[in-house]
Design a protein around this motif. Sequence first.
Motif, PDB file in Angstrom:
ATOM      1  N   MET A   1       8.410   5.128   6.064  1.00 50.01           N
ATOM      2  CA  MET A   1       8.037   4.664   4.726  1.00 50.01           C
ATOM      3  C   MET A   1       6.976   3.569   4.848  1.00 50.01           C
ATOM      4  SD  MET A   1       8.114   4.491   1.505  1.00 50.01           S
ATOM      5  CE  MET A   1       9.280   5.814   1.338  1.00 50.01           C
ATOM      6  N   ASN A   2       5.861   3.753   4.137  1.00 49.24           N
ATOM      7  CA  ASN A   2       4.758   2.799   4.179  1.00 49.24           C
ATOM      8  C   ASN A   2       4.982   1.735   3.112  1.00 49.24           C
ATOM      9  OD1 ASN A   2       2.332   1.420   4.132  1.00 49.24           O
ATOM     10  ND2 ASN A   2       1.126   3.259   4.566  1.00 49.24           N
ATOM     11  N   GLU A   3       5.609   0.621   3.515  1.00 47.26           N
ATOM     12  CA  GLU A   3       5.929  -0.432   2.558  1.00 47.26           C
ATOM     13  C   GLU A   3       4.666  -1.059   1.974  1.00 47.26           C
ATOM     14  OE1 GLU A   3       8.190  -4.770   2.380  1.00 47.26           O
ATOM     15  OE2 GLU A   3       8.512  -3.438   4.085  1.00 47.26           O
ATOM     16  N   SER A   4       3.635  -1.208   2.809  1.00 43.59           N
ATOM     17  CA  SER A   4       2.404  -1.818   2.306  1.00 43.59           C
ATOM     18  C   SER A   4       1.762  -0.949   1.233  1.00 43.59           C
ATOM     19  CB  SER A   4       1.426  -2.061   3.457  1.00 43.59           C
ATOM     20  OG  SER A   4       1.054  -0.835   4.058  1.00 43.59           O
ATOM     21  N   LEU A   5       1.861   0.393   1.362  1.00 44.08           N
ATOM     22  CA  LEU A   5       1.334   1.281   0.334  1.00 44.08           C
ATOM     23  C   LEU A   5       2.077   1.079  -0.980  1.00 44.08           C
ATOM     24  CD1 LEU A   5      -0.372   3.676  -0.676  1.00 44.08           C
ATOM     25  CD2 LEU A   5       1.391   5.208   0.248  1.00 44.08           C
TER      26      LEU A   5
ATOM     27  N   ARG B   1       3.654  -1.534  -2.020  1.00 43.48           N
ATOM     28  CA  ARG B   1       3.326  -2.837  -2.597  1.00 43.48           C
ATOM     29  C   ARG B   1       1.937  -2.834  -3.214  1.00 43.48           C
ATOM     30  NH1 ARG B   1       4.771  -6.827   2.188  1.00 43.48           N
ATOM     31  NH2 ARG B   1       3.568  -8.265   0.925  1.00 43.48           N
ATOM     32  N   SER B   2       1.008  -2.109  -2.595  1.00 39.59           N
ATOM     33  CA  SER B   2      -0.344  -2.076  -3.150  1.00 39.59           C
ATOM     34  C   SER B   2      -0.409  -1.271  -4.448  1.00 39.59           C
ATOM     35  CB  SER B   2      -1.310  -1.486  -2.112  1.00 39.59           C
ATOM     36  OG  SER B   2      -1.051  -0.110  -1.898  1.00 39.59           O
TER      37      SER B   2
ATOM     38  N   TRP C   1      10.701   9.787  -0.394  1.00 37.02           N
ATOM     39  CA  TRP C   1       9.424  10.049   0.276  1.00 37.02           C
ATOM     40  C   TRP C   1       9.528  10.391   1.773  1.00 37.02           C
ATOM     41  CZ3 TRP C   1       5.078   6.326  -1.819  1.00 37.02           C
ATOM     42  CH2 TRP C   1       4.865   6.615  -3.174  1.00 37.02           C
ATOM     43  N   PRO C   2      10.453   9.780   2.525  1.00 34.75           N
ATOM     44  CA  PRO C   2      10.488  10.141   3.955  1.00 34.75           C
ATOM     45  C   PRO C   2      10.642  11.646   4.207  1.00 34.75           C
ATOM     46  CG  PRO C   2      11.762   8.163   3.578  1.00 34.75           C
ATOM     47  CD  PRO C   2      11.407   8.697   2.219  1.00 34.75           C
TER      48      PRO C   2
ATOM     49  N   PRO D   1       7.182  13.602   0.952  1.00 34.41           N
ATOM     50  CA  PRO D   1       6.107  12.714   0.510  1.00 34.41           C
ATOM     51  C   PRO D   1       5.237  13.377  -0.556  1.00 34.41           C
ATOM     52  CG  PRO D   1       5.620  13.613   2.672  1.00 34.41           C
ATOM     53  CD  PRO D   1       7.022  14.009   2.360  1.00 34.41           C
TER      54      PRO D   1
ATOM     55  N   ARG E   1      -3.592 -11.576   0.944  1.00 33.64           N
ATOM     56  CA  ARG E   1      -3.668 -10.178   0.507  1.00 33.64           C
ATOM     57  C   ARG E   1      -3.901 -10.087  -0.995  1.00 33.64           C
ATOM     58  NH1 ARG E   1      -0.756  -5.952  -1.586  1.00 33.64           N
ATOM     59  NH2 ARG E   1       1.010  -7.272  -2.156  1.00 33.64           N
TER      60      ARG E   1
END
Length: 381
Positions: free
Chosen positions: A1-5, A7-8, A42-43, A46, A187
């Motif tokens: 899981m892309n946590e930064s994605l 959050r963005s 999502w994992p 997606p 950021r």
Amino acid sequence: MNESLLRSLTPGVLGVLVRRGADFAAAEDAVQDALLEAVRVWPDDPPRDAKGWLVTVAWRKFLDATRSEAARRRREDRFDEEPAPGPAPSADDTLQLYFLCAHPSLTPSSAVALTLRAVGGLSTRQIARAYLVPEATMAQRISRAKRTVSGVRFDHPGDVATVLRVLYLVFNEGYSGDVDLAAEAIRLTRQLAAAIDHPEVGGLLALMLIHHARRAARTAPDGSLVPLAEQDRARWDTEAIAEGIGVLQGALARDRLGEFQAQAAVAALHADAPSAEETDWVQIVEWYDELVGLTDSPVVRLNRAVAVGEADGPRAGLAALAAVDDSVPRHTAVAAYLHERDGDLEKAARLYAEAAHEAPNLPERDHLTRRAARLNARRPR
């Protein structure tokens, strides 16, 4: 899981719901529910369009919550038609969310918490850990902030200066818990710089980058503070400094000087000096003169007194310090330093001891106590 994605994408998704007419507090809750659903789904599955998926799920969560409350049933007619799934709209509402979260009706602490939650995408638990408060306390703070801004419309320009102050408050919290707030502030400021063309946004980003570049050298292995003059400059992040100076030069070229640009110029002069002895203190005093003209802040005048002491000698610095209210935080510590530079070790040691009692945190108190002890050991018996 892309946590930064995730959050963005958070502010854009929240902005879509608010623009469709959703109440801010309810929309923010729906977005948080959608983020939790994304972590679960999502994992294994997606989506092709991550933002579109989040908008669709958050909107459904919002409708479900709205329809479940009797007090809001009269509003259901407005939301009966769910928009068909598809690509998310390209409009970027992030900037409006910055202004909303920095609304003047909010206290600084509430504005910071709401910004980290709604724009930064952090969970309540993460924010609470960063501020070292119970999660329930932070949840109440965020809930009050959301209620305060729920009735605010996006129908007038926001105050950039207020947004920048909130981001600077986030940055100055530094690092605690499992969230690096200094990095998070950088950021978010980058994100703001991409959304708005304003030289002070560049000034703040440059200031953050240059200050953050010195982070590794600020503490010794035992956790004690290392003053700027004694830091190992080889440990400074030269890439971050170069980026910050480049951003600053671009902002200054706009010829609309503001306080963050001037502060960044001071930081850049420190960062550009090969050693403490080669610092251009005369130019730093000139920038502090600009800052005094812009803000007339007693803290700026205090820092200017230090710079004058370096540029023109400690007695000139003490003369400048005499014009600063002695109730300003760290006034006693500055007086101790200037008296030490002037050779009055007995008075300097006494003032360092007094400053230690006034210190706002343990590392600073220990640093000042050690300076007092060092001077006392040097005095003739």
